[in-house]
Every structure is written in structure tokens, then in C-alpha cells.
Scaffold this motif. Structure first.
Motif, PDB file in Angstrom:
ATOM      1  N   UNK A  83       1.035  -1.320   0.006  1.00  9.78           N
ATOM      2  CA  UNK A  83       0.096  -0.074  -0.128  1.00  9.78           C
ATOM      3  C   UNK A  83       0.954   1.204  -0.283  1.00  9.78           C
ATOM      4  N   UNK A  84       2.454   1.157   0.680  1.00  9.53           N
ATOM      5  CA  UNK A  84       2.821   2.193   0.914  1.00  9.53           C
ATOM      6  C   UNK A  84       3.482   2.112  -0.649  1.00  9.53           C
ATOM      7  N   UNK A  85       3.858   1.414  -1.637  1.00  6.51           N
ATOM      8  CA  UNK A  85       5.341   1.282  -2.457  1.00  6.51           C
ATOM      9  C   UNK A  85       4.718   1.183  -3.660  1.00  6.51           C
ATOM     10  N   UNK A  86       3.205   1.080  -4.165  1.00  2.45           N
ATOM     11  CA  UNK A  86       2.745   0.690  -5.385  1.00  2.45           C
ATOM     12  C   UNK A  86       2.883   1.176  -5.858  1.00  2.45           C
ATOM     13  N   UNK A  87       2.586   2.740  -6.347  1.00  2.00           N
ATOM     14  CA  UNK A  87       3.184   3.567  -6.790  1.00  2.00           C
ATOM     15  C   UNK A  87       5.289   3.434  -7.516  1.00  2.00           C
ATOM     16  N   UNK A  88       6.175   3.233  -6.545  1.00  4.37           N
ATOM     17  CA  UNK A  88       7.024   2.627  -6.736  1.00  4.37           C
ATOM     18  C   UNK A  88       7.054   1.805  -8.003  1.00  4.37           C
ATOM     19  N   UNK A 112       5.455   1.783 -10.851  1.00  6.12           N
ATOM     20  CA  UNK A 112       7.623   2.303 -11.944  1.00  6.12           C
ATOM     21  C   UNK A 112       8.482   2.151 -12.477  1.00  6.12           C
ATOM     22  N   UNK A 113       8.379   0.836 -11.603  1.00  7.60           N
ATOM     23  CA  UNK A 113       9.273  -0.233 -11.664  1.00  7.60           C
ATOM     24  C   UNK A 113       9.328  -1.101 -13.274  1.00  7.60           C
ATOM     25  N   UNK A 114       8.203  -1.304 -13.037  1.00  6.80           N
ATOM     26  CA  UNK A 114       7.492  -2.408 -13.858  1.00  6.80           C
ATOM     27  C   UNK A 114       7.426  -2.009 -14.718  1.00  6.80           C
ATOM     28  N   UNK A 115       6.986  -0.862 -14.930  1.00  2.87           N
ATOM     29  CA  UNK A 115       6.597  -0.013 -16.277  1.00  2.87           C
ATOM     30  C   UNK A 115       7.555  -0.390 -17.328  1.00  2.87           C
ATOM     31  N   UNK A 116       8.847  -0.461 -16.867  1.00  2.00           N
ATOM     32  CA  UNK A 116      10.034  -0.292 -17.813  1.00  2.00           C
ATOM     33  C   UNK A 116      11.103  -1.026 -17.478  1.00  2.00           C
ATOM     34  N   UNK A 117       9.925  -1.890 -17.436  1.00  6.27           N
ATOM     35  CA  UNK A 117      10.799  -3.282 -16.857  1.00  6.27           C
ATOM     36  C   UNK A 117      11.923  -3.937 -17.826  1.00  6.27           C
ATOM     37  N   UNK A 118      11.264  -3.931 -19.220  1.00  2.00           N
ATOM     38  CA  UNK A 118      11.983  -4.500 -20.564  1.00  2.00           C
ATOM     39  C   UNK A 118      13.646  -3.635 -20.684  1.00  2.00           C
ATOM     40  N   UNK A 143      19.552  -7.457 -17.600  1.00  2.00           N
ATOM     41  CA  UNK A 143      19.536  -7.943 -17.037  1.00  2.00           C
ATOM     42  C   UNK A 143      20.301  -7.896 -15.704  1.00  2.00           C
ATOM     43  N   UNK A 144      21.286  -7.900 -15.761  1.00  2.00           N
ATOM     44  CA  UNK A 144      22.568  -7.352 -14.326  1.00  2.00           C
ATOM     45  C   UNK A 144      21.602  -6.725 -13.761  1.00  2.00           C
ATOM     46  N   UNK A 145      20.357  -5.481 -13.965  1.00  2.00           N
ATOM     47  CA  UNK A 145      19.921  -5.322 -12.628  1.00  2.00           C
ATOM     48  C   UNK A 145      19.044  -5.763 -11.852  1.00  2.00           C
ATOM     49  N   UNK A 146      17.940  -6.501 -13.211  1.00  2.00           N
ATOM     50  CA  UNK A 146      17.436  -7.331 -13.108  1.00  2.00           C
ATOM     51  C   UNK A 146      17.295  -8.144 -11.558  1.00  2.00           C
ATOM     52  N   UNK A 147      18.674  -8.319 -11.910  1.00  3.97           N
ATOM     53  CA  UNK A 147      19.380  -9.764 -10.570  1.00  3.97           C
ATOM     54  C   UNK A 147      19.269  -9.236  -9.183  1.00  3.97           C
ATOM     55  N   UNK A 148      19.693  -7.425  -9.109  1.00  2.38           N
ATOM     56  CA  UNK A 148      19.167  -7.488  -7.891  1.00  2.38           C
ATOM     57  C   UNK A 148      17.729  -6.928  -7.354  1.00  2.38           C
ATOM     58  N   UNK A 149      17.205  -6.422  -8.125  1.00  4.26           N
ATOM     59  CA  UNK A 149      15.788  -6.407  -8.314  1.00  4.26           C
ATOM     60  C   UNK A 149      15.315  -7.679  -7.569  1.00  4.26           C
ATOM     61  N   UNK A 150      15.639  -8.759  -8.272  1.00  4.90           N
ATOM     62  CA  UNK A 150      14.697 -10.043  -7.602  1.00  4.90           C
ATOM     63  C   UNK A 150      15.234  -9.660  -5.842  1.00  4.90           C
ATOM     64  N   UNK A 151      16.657 -10.133  -5.843  1.00  5.18           N
ATOM     65  CA  UNK A 151      17.265 -10.172  -4.969  1.00  5.18           C
ATOM     66  C   UNK A 151      16.631  -8.834  -3.581  1.00  5.18           C
ATOM     67  N   UNK A 152      16.042  -7.626  -3.924  1.00  2.00           N
ATOM     68  CA  UNK A 152      15.625  -6.720  -2.846  1.00  2.00           C
ATOM     69  C   UNK A 152      14.287  -7.558  -2.892  1.00  2.00           C
ATOM     70  N   UNK A 153      13.703  -8.035  -3.699  1.00  2.00           N
ATOM     71  CA  UNK A 153      12.513  -8.206  -3.173  1.00  2.00           C
ATOM     72  C   UNK A 153      11.775  -9.524  -2.251  1.00  2.00           C
ATOM     73  N   UNK A 154      13.249 -10.670  -2.701  1.00  2.00           N
ATOM     74  CA  UNK A 154      12.889 -11.191  -1.881  1.00  2.00           C
ATOM     75  C   UNK A 154      14.043 -10.832  -0.344  1.00  2.00           C
ATOM     76  N   UNK A 155      14.611 -10.522  -0.177  1.00  4.25           N
ATOM     77  CA  UNK A 155      15.302  -9.723   0.900  1.00  4.25           C
ATOM     78  C   UNK A 155      14.094  -9.197   2.022  1.00  4.25           C
ATOM     79  N   UNK A 156      13.217  -8.159   1.088  1.00  6.52           N
ATOM     80  CA  UNK A 156      12.269  -7.710   2.316  1.00  6.52           C
ATOM     81  C   UNK A 156      10.827  -8.557   1.668  1.00  6.52           C
ATOM     82  N   UNK A 157      10.787  -9.879   1.575  1.00  6.78           N
ATOM     83  CA  UNK A 157      10.150 -10.916   1.624  1.00  6.78           C
ATOM     84  C   UNK A 157      10.367 -11.358   2.629  1.00  6.78           C
ATOM     85  N   UNK A 158      11.698 -12.313   3.050  1.00  4.87           N
ATOM     86  CA  UNK A 158      12.394 -12.700   3.911  1.00  4.87           C
ATOM     87  C   UNK A 158      12.636 -11.533   5.364  1.00  4.87           C
ATOM     88  N   UNK A 159      12.560 -10.337   5.664  1.00  3.64           N
ATOM     89  CA  UNK A 159      12.457  -9.988   6.433  1.00  3.64           C
ATOM     90  C   UNK A 159      11.300  -9.762   6.948  1.00  3.64           C
TER      91      UNK A 159
END
Lengths: 500, 170
Positions: A31-36, A39-45, A49-65
Motif C-alpha cells: 500500500x505504501x509503495x505501489x506507485x514505486x 514505475x519500476x515494472x513499467x520500464x521493466x524491459x 538483466x544484471x540489475x534485474x537480479x538485484x531487484x529480485x534479490x531486493x524483493x526476496x530480501x524484503x519478503x524474508x525480512x
């Protein structure tokens, strides 16, 4: 189900609670970050691929946290019952210990959102009167444990005198889908439309703030400007817009009613009502009769046609928090005449007040409304004229004036009051009709207002403050106002009944 | 002490029009005046700053009228304050407390003791200079505009507070 559960030592929620807390946390973050994210997913393509891995890692990290946080919250959430107190320990780093004496507990409500329904646990919220801080919700309990907890608290005080074991009483009111359909169709669509528009504006403002900071306002502005230009030129578009608005209003009404009131069942018990409703979030509310400060019975011309009403129970509110107030408003839709009678009968003796003389406010009331509406109209028209400087806008007066006059007359006609020894009945409304029933001894304080203009006409306003809001009786003859004033004070000061 | 507040109204239906209201302490007007002049001072300072540094010359030609208007406005407010001050009155009865005020809009509020949640007295800095307190009474519900009596002697305020506390706990 005599208590097989032991509440004397600390116990945790059902382990499924981790899942519930987890989803709640994820929802909060989304709810707090949906806009962000948008934006990220709009320009996903465009992201390498290098950065995408970082983003995935970030998501996993947040979910784990969040998962760890959920587990910790679960682990640190303990409650027990000791010496007629409900005791709760919670908090990961900042430990909080809350103790609520049973006699302060107002309601115990069960709630189920969609996740809680899937894994079959109940959220139990303990409501107290007084400071708003002491509202507690236990996110996940099995039905057995939840009812056991409720029973323990209930038997220790007069909460629900009858035991909660499925006695299969016939519900006072059972609204099925067909009835609900009728209710939605006859809702106040105008109000719902405004609600929806307000929501939409809020949404756009959020979006605009965001795009402002990014620097894309120009495209958005251009888009809006283009559209408004088209609007002023084309009548056809206005027509389409009107139809769209009507459709939106209808849909909002339906969504609102179905979400909140789906499968509405009301049970009348000895000293409480039990109300179950909700589509995704099922709510079960136990409403003690003593806590009801006043009730309002409302209808509108459409609803009147098919003979349905809705009842609003006003409970005592605690303090200044506005958001809380709405929660304490409990609305039952789609009541028939005889159900209304049953509800009224169960709360108080109302026949005296209904049979007493219907009194209307003084003519001054009508004059005052007329004065204010016309002042308002004059201001609006001057503003319109100054901005558009076109004489044509004044043509609309021909249409506006009769409507306004008609509305003022209906408003005045619907304003009335009746008094009896123990009760007060106030009617009001513009399109809708509201009738408020108040037992006089529940008044908290009373106020009388009189402007110098009112003094000349010898009228005054009476404002009765109850624990659940104000009730106004405007512009009644001064002698009547004094009578009500004195009588109310007399009633309040000479009763031994608890107002709550 | 209770005798001081006793009101000999024991009729079945107490009549609000028949009770005797007490005026609040006269020296509270000085407190109002101090606050009033503080506000004037601020506005006046603002106007002077505007006059000296901001306004262009063609506007400064009318500056005298502006000052006159300013004075007139504040005179009006002063007279209004003066006249409405004498309308601030309170009364205690056996079972309730009342307060009335207002010149153009007259307001009368009564709170029965049995509905009072708590009583508060507080002293603002200027009031303290004159030994005055204000007494606030809170009831349940949306307690935004419950009863507040400003400008009574500190002892009186404490006495009333005590009196109400006893009444609540009866």
C-alpha cells in the motif's frame, strides 16, 4: 464447549497467525509503495538483466525480512487471563504490557478477512470504552478458542447472559442476495457517486504528486486540457459522461452494499444484538443494548416505495479520533416495517413519543434556510460570472431557483420533533428521511443557542450532546426550548440508570 | 464550603431561567485586554513594516486611511469584547453546572454532574498574574465543546472542582 482451553497461563495465537500477520505486513508495504513498484515494472524491459537480479534479490530480501518480522511478532504476542483482567504482552523491541479489566470491555467482535477465511481462523478484537489506545486485536484464533475466550470474559461479567452454544435462534433479519440487490438499487446514488469521485481525486492527487516529483506533469496536464476542450465543444460527450456517471454511481452503490452487508444476519438476544455481515471481510459484531446511545431510522423515497428502511445504531465514542467514529456506527440495511418495530421495542418504550404531538420548528427556520441558500447562490453566481463573464449563465437560474425552493420546502417539512416523558424523537432530511430516537436520560450535556435575530422572533436552538454525537433541534419557540432544557436536566439528574 | 454553592432550588422541575448566575471575575477582562493588545501590537507592527518597506509610494498616499481603518476595526472589537464580557456568567446548582456567554449569539450550556468524566483547572501565564484559573468540565463522547469557564478566582475554581468531585463520587 466448556472450556478446554487454559487461559490462566500465557498462550499464543494459532500458528496460522504467522501467515495472517505476514499477509497483513505485505499488504501494508504494498500500500505504501505501489506507485514505486508500478514505475519500476513499467520500464521493466529496459532494465538490464544484471540489475534485474538485484531487484529480485531486493524483493526476496524484503519478503524474508517481513517473514522474520511476522514470526517475531507472533512469538512476542502472548495473552492470558488473570484476576478478571485480560493481559497482553506484545512487541519485539518495545515491549508493551496491557491489562484490561473485564468490566471495561465493551464488545468482543469476530472478524474474518479473505486470508483468515481461507485458513479458517478468526480475528478477535476487544473493544473498550475510554481511551482509544486500548483497542486490541488478536489476529488469528481458531473458532473454538475464540469462543472460549469470549465465553470466559462473558461469564465473568453480564456480557452475553445466554451461552453461545449454537442455540439456533431464528435471525431477526436475514438479508439474502435478492434483498441486497433491492437495497443497492435504492441506495443514495448521488452520495455514493461523490464518495467515488472523492476517492478518485485522492488517487489522482497521489499520482500527480508523484509525477510532479519526476517531471511528467506536462503530458498529464496536456491530456486533461485536451479533454476539457473537447468537453465544452461537444454536447454528445457530456451526454456520454452523464451516462457514465450514472453507471459509476450504480456500480459504486452495488459494490459498497455488497462488500459490507453481504449475507447480513441480525440476531436479537436478551441484552444484545449479534450482527454478522461482509463479503470478503466477514464481521461479527455483538452490540450491547446498553451501549446504544441513540438510533436513527432512515429511508429515502425509493426505499419507501418498496418499504425498506435502514437503522443506524450510534454507540458511545471515545475521544477525538474521527476514524474510530465510523467504526462505531453500525448500520443495518433492508429492514422491513415490522423488524423496525421489533428493534425499537427491544430498546425502549417508544409508543408514548410516537403518539405525542408532532411539533415543527418556527417559521424562522424556513426564513433562515432561505436566506442562507440565496446568499450562497448569489456568491456562486457572482463567482461564475466573474470567471466566465458570460451573461448566459444566468439563464440557469430559471431551473435552479424552483429546484432550490422545492428542496428547502421539503427540508423544512421533514424537520419535526416529538417529546414524551422519557424520549425524544427528531425528524430531519432532505432527500432521505431520518428519524432519531433518543432516550432523554442518555444526554451528556445540553446547550441552548440564540442569536439576536432569533431573539426577536423568540426562538432558540437546542443542542443535545450525547456520547455518540450531537442532536440538534433548531429554531423552536423559546418557551418550548426552555421546557426541553429543564425536562432533560430533570431526567438526567433524577435517574439511576447507567447511560452506558 | 458547600454552603457557598448551595442553591435552594428543590422544586420538582428545576427551572433554568430562575437560577442566579454569577459573573466571572472582573480582573479577567485585564487578561483579555493583554491578549488583545498583544494581537494589535503584532498587526500594527506588520502594518508599519508594510508601510515603511513594502508598499510602493502610490499606496502610501492612502496610508493614513489604512491606519484609521485599522484603529476603527480594533475599536469595534474592543467595544464588542467589553460588552460581551459582562455576558459571561456561570451558575452551580445541586446537580449541575451552567455557563452562558455571548452577545450576538447567546449560548447557554448545562452539564449535569452525573455525566461528568473529569474536571480540570488550569492557569495560563497572564491569568496567573491576576490569580485566575479556568475550569474545564469533560463529558463522554466527542468532548470538543464541553463546558469551560475562564477567569474565575483560583480558590473558587479549586472549590468548585472539589465540590464536583465529591458530587461525582456520591
Amino acid at each position: 464447549m466448556n472450556n478446554s482451553f487454559d487461559f490462566s497461563s500465557f498462550s499464543k495465537q494459532s500458528p496460522k497467525g504467522i501467515f495472517v500477520i505476514y499477509t497483513a505486513l505485505i499488504y501494508k508495504v504494498l500500500k505504501a509503495t505501489w506507485l514505486l513498484l508500478f514505475i519500476v515494472f513499467k520500464d521493466f524491459s529496459e532494465i538490464s538483466s544484471f540489475n534485474v537480479n538485484y531487484i529480485y534479490a531486493g524483493f526476496v530480501f524484503i519478503l524474508l525480512f517481513l517473514l522474520i518480522r511476522a514470526i517475531l511478532i507472533y512469538k512476542n504476542f502472548q495473552f492470558k487471563i488473570k484476576d478478571d483482567h485480560f493481559i497482553l504482552n506484545q512487541g519485539i523491541l518495545k515491549k508493551t504490557n496491557t491489562a484490561i479489566p473485564f468490566h471495561r470491555i465493551q464488545n468482543i467482535n469476530f472478524k474474518q478477512n479473505i486470508f483468515q477465511q481461507i485458513i479458517n481462523v478468526y480475528e478477535v478484537s476487544i473493544e473498550t470504552a475510554g481511551t482509544s489506545k486500548t483497542e486490541i486485536s488478536i489476529k488469528a484464533l481458531s473458532l473454538e478458542k475464540a469462543t472460549a475466550l469470549k465465553e470466559i470474559i462473558a461469564t465473568n461479567k453480564e456480557f452475553n447472559s445466554e451461552n453461545n452454544i449454537e442455540t439456533e435462534i431464528k435471525p431477526l433479519l436475514n438479508i439474502d442476495v435478492k434483498e441486497l440487490f433491492k437495497v443497492s438499487l435504492t441506495e443514495n446514488h448521488l452520495q455514493n457517486l461523490f464518495l467515488f469521485l472523492a476517492l478518485l481525486i485522492g488517487f489522482f492527487q497521489q499520482l500527480q504528486q508523484f509525477t510532479d516529483s519526476i517531471g511528467k506533469t506536462e503530458t498529464l496536464d496536456g491530456f486533461i486540457k485536451e479533454n476539457t476542450n473537447a468537453l465544452t465543444t461537444s454536447l454528445f460527450l457530456i451526454f456520454i459522461l452523464l451516462i457514465a456517471l450514472i453507471v459509476i454511481a450504480l456500480i459504486t452503490s452495488f459494490v459498497r452494499v455488497f462488500l459490507v452487508h453481504f449475507n447480513l444476519k441480525v440476531y436479537l438476544k436478551e441484552n444484545a444484538y449479534e450482527i454478522n455481515q461482509g463479503l470478503f471481510t466477514k464481521k461479527s459484531i455483538v452490540l450491547k443494548k446498553g451501549k446504544v446511545q441513540h438510533i436513527r431510522i432512515s429511508t429515502n423515497p425509493l426505499k419507501q416505495l418498496i418499504g425498506i428502511y435502514f437503522v443506524t445504531f450510534k454507540q458511545a465514542v471515545s475521544g477525538k479520533t474521527n476514524s474510530k467514529k465510523k467504526e462505531k456506527l453500525i448500520r443495518i440495511v433492508g429492514c422491513k416495517k415490522d423488524q423496525i418495530e421489533t428493534i425499537k421495542n427491544s430498546l425502549f418504550h417508544f409508543s408514548d413519543v410516537e403518539n405525542s404531538l408532532k411539533k415543527f420548528p418556527d417559521n424562522y427556520y424556513k426564513r433562515r434556510i432561505f436566506l442562507f441558500t440565496f446568499l450562497f447562490l448569489i456568491i456562486v453566481y457572482t463567482a461564475l460570472y466573474l470567471t466566465f463573464s458570460r451573461i448566459e449563465i444566468f439563464y440557469s437560474i430559471l431551473l435552479v431557483i424552483p429546484i432550490v425552493v422545492f428542496l428547502v420546502f421539503t427540508k423544512v417539512k421533514k424537520r419535526f420533533y416529538k417529546t414524551s416523558d422519557s424520549m425524544l424523537l427528531v425528524g430531519k432530511g432532505l432527500l432521505e428521511t431520518h428519524i432519531t430516537y433518543l432516550e432523554i436520560f442518555k444526554v451528556q450535556n445540553i446547550k441552548m443557542k440564540q442569536t439576536i435575530f432569533q431573539k426577536r422572533s423568540n426562538v432558540a436552538d437546542i443542542i443535545l450532546q450525547t456520547a455518540s454525537g450531537k442532536i440538534k433541534i433548531p429554531c423552536i419557540p423559546f418557551s418550548d426550548a426552555i421546557n426541553i432544557y429543564n425536562h432533560t436536566l430533570y431526567k438526567v439528574e433524577n435517574t439511576n440508570k447507567e447511560w452506558m | 464550603m458547600t454552603n457557598y454553592f448551595k442553591n435552594d432550588l428543590v422544586s420538582e422541575l428545576p427551572d433554568i431561567t430562575k437560577i442566579e448566575f454569577k459573573k466571572i471575575d472582573k480582573s479577567y477582562f485585564k487578561v483579555i485586554l493583554i491578549n488583545f493588545f498583544l494581537v494589535i501590537g503584532l498587526f500594527l507592527a506588520g502594518l508599519i513594516v508594510l508601510h515603511q518597506f513594502v508598499f510602493p509610494d502610490y499606496l502610501n498616499e492612502y496610508i493614513l486611511y489604512l491606519y484609521l481603518l485599522f484603529t476603527f476595526l480594533f475599536l469595534l472589537i474592543f467595544i464588542f469584547e467589553k460588552m460581551s464580557f459582562s455576558k459571561r456568567k456561570y451558575a452551580l446548582r445541586e446537580k449541575d453546572i451552567s455557563y452562558k456567554e455571548g452577545l450576538i449569539v447567546k449560548k447557554l450550556t448545562t452539564v449535569p454532574f452525573s455525566r461528568i468524566q473529569h474536571v480540570e483547572t488550569d492557569e495560563k501565564p497572564f491569568s496567573r498574574l491576576f490569580g485566575l484559573s479556568s475550569l474545564s468540565v469533560y463529558t463522554a463522547g466527542d468532548s470538543s465543546d464541553d463546558l469551560v469557564i475562564k477567569g474565575i478566582k483560583k480558590e473558587t475554581a479549586l472549590q468548585i472542582k472539589e465540590f464536583i468531585s465529591i458530587k461525582i463520587n456520591e
